[in-house]
Design a protein around this motif. Structure first.
Motif, PDB file in Angstrom:
ATOM      1  N   GLU A 294      30.393  -4.423  21.099  1.00 42.66           N
ATOM      2  CA  GLU A 294      31.473  -3.741  21.804  1.00 42.66           C
ATOM      3  C   GLU A 294      32.812  -4.466  21.636  1.00 42.66           C
ATOM      4  O   GLU A 294      33.870  -3.868  21.679  1.00 42.66           O
TER       5      GLU A 294
ATOM      6  N   GLU B 205      19.948   3.893  27.053  1.00 48.97           N
ATOM      7  CA  GLU B 205      21.148   3.600  26.277  1.00 48.97           C
ATOM      8  C   GLU B 205      21.200   4.540  25.070  1.00 48.97           C
ATOM      9  O   GLU B 205      20.277   4.567  24.259  1.00 48.97           O
TER      10      GLU B 205
ATOM     11  N   THR C 139      26.138   1.139  20.772  1.00 50.65           N
ATOM     12  CA  THR C 139      25.848   1.818  22.031  1.00 50.65           C
ATOM     13  C   THR C 139      27.073   2.621  22.430  1.00 50.65           C
ATOM     14  O   THR C 139      28.173   2.074  22.535  1.00 50.65           O
TER      15      THR C 139
ATOM     16  N   LYS D  61      30.118   2.142  28.064  1.00 47.58           N
ATOM     17  CA  LYS D  61      29.616   0.842  27.622  1.00 47.58           C
ATOM     18  C   LYS D  61      30.641  -0.246  27.998  1.00 47.58           C
ATOM     19  O   LYS D  61      31.791   0.094  28.318  1.00 47.58           O
TER      20      LYS D  61
ATOM     21  N   THR E 201      26.667  -1.760  28.409  1.00 52.61           N
ATOM     22  CA  THR E 201      25.637  -1.481  29.403  1.00 52.61           C
ATOM     23  C   THR E 201      25.638  -2.561  30.483  1.00 52.61           C
ATOM     24  O   THR E 201      25.548  -3.745  30.192  1.00 52.61           O
TER      25      THR E 201
END
Length: 308
Positions: A125, A243, A256, A279, A281
C-alpha cells in the motif's frame, strides 16, 4: 558467524521445514513454507543494496525460488501436467546450503521468475498511487505481461472439518462483491482469515479461486469457504475478514483493494450484506474508513452445521 551465513542458515532451515511438511503430507504448511522462502529469496535477488551475493549466486537463488513456486503449484493444482516432484526439490538442499561456494550447473532447466515486487500483506500500500490510476490503465494494456501462475488462480480453499457432537461448523458462501470499477479488476480473488481482537490468526488463511464472472458493478464468486474452527471455539472479539485482491500488471504485484469483516454476533444462518472498507486492512478494527458512499457491498450467505 557472519550475517550472510546466518541468512543462508535460516534459508536452509526453512527449506528443510518445508520439505519435511511435504513428506509428512502436511501440504498446507508445506505450501506456506515454500512461498515464504521463495519471497525471501526473490527479495534478496531484487535487492540493489546488497553486495553479499554475486550476480551468478543471485541467479542460482532466483532459480531455487522458481523451483519452490513450481513445487507449491504442484501441491495446489493436482491437475497440473508439469508436476515438480518432492524428490526433485530435495536435490536443491545442498545448493541452498552451500550457495556461496556452489559452482556447478543448476540441475533443472528453469528460468528465474520474472522480476516482480514481493510484499508482505499490506506492505504494497505504501507504494501504490491513487485508485484512479487503475481506471485509466484500460483493459487492453495488459496483453504484454505474462499471465499469473495456474496455482495462484486455483485458490487454497480447505475442506470442512470433521463434525463433533454438539459443535457447530460454519460455511460462508461468497456470492458477489459490488465495486464501481468491477470490470477492470484482473484476476480478482478473496483472502479469508479469522483473527482475534489483536489481529492474530486463529485459523489457516484461505484464498478463493480467481473469479471469472463480472457483471456491471459486480464480481461474482459463488464459492463456499469452510471456516476451520468450530463456532463455539471462536473467542469473544474475533472476526472473519475478507480481503479483495487483484493483480496489477503494470506493477507486477497483487494488491489489496478493500476489505470487509464479520463479527461473532453476525454469525447466523442465511444471507448477509456487509460494508467494504478502504485498505490497508485493519485487523484490529480501530481506524475504519468506508470504501464508498455508494450502495456497494460484499454479499454472503451463511450455513451452520450442527452435529447433535
Amino acid at each position: 558467524m557472519s550475517d550472510v551465513n546466518k541468512t543462508i542458515q535460516k534459508w536452509h532451515a526453512s527449506f528443510k521445514k518445508g520439505t519435511d511438511f511435504d513428506s509428512w503430507g502436511q501440504l498446507v504448511e508445506a505450501i506456506d513454507e515454500y512461498q515464504i522462502l521463495a519471497r525471501q529469496l526473490q527479495k534478496e535477488v531484487q535487492s540493489t543494496n546488497s553486495s553479499d551475493f554475486t550476480e551468478e549466486q543471485k541467479k542460482t537463488l532466483a532459480k531455487i525460488a522458481t523451483c519452490l513456486e513450481m513445487r507449491s503449484a504442484s501441491l495446489q493444482c493436482t491437475q497440473s501436467k508439469e508436476e515438480f516432484k518432492l524428490e526433485d526439490l530435495k536435490k536443491l538442499e545442498t545448493i541452498i546450503k552451500n550457495v556461496l561456494t556452489y559452482n556447478k550447473e543448476f540441475p533443472f532447466d528453469v528460468q528465474p521468475v520474472p522480476l516482480r515486487k514481493i510484499f508482505a500483506p499490506g506492505e504494497e500500500e505504501n507504494l501504490e498511487l491513487e485508485e484512479e490510476e487503475d481506471a485509466t490503465a484500460g483493459a487492453g494494456s495488459t496483453e504484454a505481461f505474462p499471465p499469473r501462475a495456474p496455482a495462484a488462480l486455483q485458490g487454497t480453499l480447505l475442506p470442512r472439518l470433521p463434525s463433533e457432537p454438539g459443535m457447530t461448523l460454519l460455511t460462508i458462501r461468497i456470492e458477489k462483491i459490488g465495486l464501481k470499477d468491477a470490470g477492470q479488476c484482473i484476476d480478482p480473488y478473496m483472502t479469508i482469515s479469522v483473527k482475534d481482537a489483536n489481529g492474530v490468526d486463529l485459523n489457516p488463511v484461505q484464498d478463493t479461486p480467481v473469479a471469472t464472472r463480472k457483471e456491471d458493478t459486480y464480481i461474482h464468486f459463488s464459492v463456499d469457504v469452510e471456516i476451520q474452527r468450530h463456532v463455539e471455539k471462536l473467542p469473544k472479539g474475533a472476526a472473519i475478514f475478507f480481503e479483495f485482491k487483484h493483480y496489477k500488471p503494470k506493477k507486477r504485484f497483487t494488491s489489496t483493494k478493500c476489505f470487509a469483516f464479520m463479527e461473532m454476533d453476525e454469525i447466523k444462518p442465511g444471507p448477509i450484506v456487509i460494508e467494504l472498507y478502504k485498505k490497508p486492512t485493519d485487523f484490529k478494527r480501530k481506524k475504519l474508513q468506508l470504501l464508498t458512499k455508494k450502495p456497494l457491498y460484499l454479499h454472503l450467505d451463511q450455513t451452520l452445521h450442527k452435529d447433535s
